[in-house]
Design an enzyme around this catalytic site. Structure first.
Site: not given
Ligand code: URA
Length: 283
Positions: A142
């Site tokens: 993310d």
């Molecule tokens: N899980 C998430 O919620 N975000 C990420 O970036 C990676 C794994």
């Protein structure tokens, strides 16, 4: 079908791109040449490995008669070429690039993408200008997740690492907006029901040094998985950092910095998804 090469803009072409960080040492620039010059590979693989498009797009180009091998148009699917053959796409010479492998500690506010139409900083901005190679991120973090992300042009390795059947482990350091109880951690191990199915952590531990954080290990790569697992309890993840991916650890690499993988690290990764060992050269 129209030919749309999947080209990413280079960092210097992007208006909001920040200056790229430097690798720890130029001497550690490692690249692998996967085949000998006299070995044969499929024409679509030869083209995709030159970085201009995917294998599927290369098949379309071949069918459309836009590919020449040693001066003659080739339309045959599955045509084999040698690495030292002359291949032209739309009249331009192309040649497979050597493989390179980069481990980046992704900062927050950075998109895991080869390009962003809104001009936001991408993981590519942080490394591309220094390597001169077109690389692709293996999986996705993310925008505000930090930590380990692998970038490479080794498509077979990337595809296998992302394939669920290989159950590649990912370990996240998770800080929530409140204390997560022992019962909640146990529930994460047993599995929590999300809108797209059950999600289970194969390991959950409290962080020994950071008492407000837990380590959650998962095999899956579903979108926002860890944030959604924590949201199941009505809590919110306020800090998320990936500290391990397969056999790779973030260790002391600072946020925003990157380094080339070592030869043994690449070959360990390749072995874990049943790909043959590569030999490396330094440049
Ligand atoms: N899980 C998430 O919620 N975000 C990420 O970036 C990676 C794994």
């Amino acid at each position: 079908m129209a030919y749309r090469p999947k080209l990413s803009k280079t960092a210097s072409e992007r208006p909001n791109a920040k200056p790229a960080s430097k690798p720890a040492s130029k001497k550690r620039y490692l690249q692998a040449k996967p085949e000998k010059d006299t070995e044969t590979i499929r024409l679509n693989k030869f083209i995709s490995r030159s970085g201009i498009c995917s294998r599927r797009d290369a098949d379309v180009l071949i069918q459309e008669g836009k590919v020449e091998v040693n001066g003659a148009v080739v339309k045959e699917m599955g045509y084999q070429v040698q690495l030292n053959d002359s291949v032209k796409v739309n009249g331009t010479n192309v040649h497979p690039e050597n493989f390179i492998y980069i481990l980046l500690n992704k900062p927050t506010n950075t998109i895991t993408s080869t390009d962003d139409e809104k001009g936001r900083q991408t993981v590519m901005d942080l490394v591309e200008a220094n390597t001169g190679h077109r690389l692709y991120p293996v999986g996705r973090l993310d925008r505000n997740t930090t930590g380990l992300i692998l970038l490479t042009n080794d498509g077979d390795l990337a595809n296998r690492l992302m394939h669920p059947s290989y159950k590649i482990g990912k370990v996240y350091e998770v800080t929530a907006n409140r204390y997560l109880s022992d019962e909640e951690l146990e529930q994460l191990r047993k599995g929590v029901e999300l809108e797209d199915g059950i999600a289970k952590a194969y390991r959950v531990e409290r962080h020994l040094a950071k008492h407000d954080s837990v380590l959650i290990s998962v095999h899956e790569g579903r979108n926002h998985l860890v944030r959604r697992m924590v949201a199941f309890f009505g809590a919110e993840v306020i800090k998320l950092k990936r500290i391990q991916y397969a056999s790779l650890y973030i260790d002391k690499l600072r946020v925003g910095r990157w380094r080339f993988l070592k030869a043994f690290e690449v070959n360990k990764l390749r072995a874990s998804v049943k790909l043959p060992e590569l030999r490396f050269t330094k440049s």
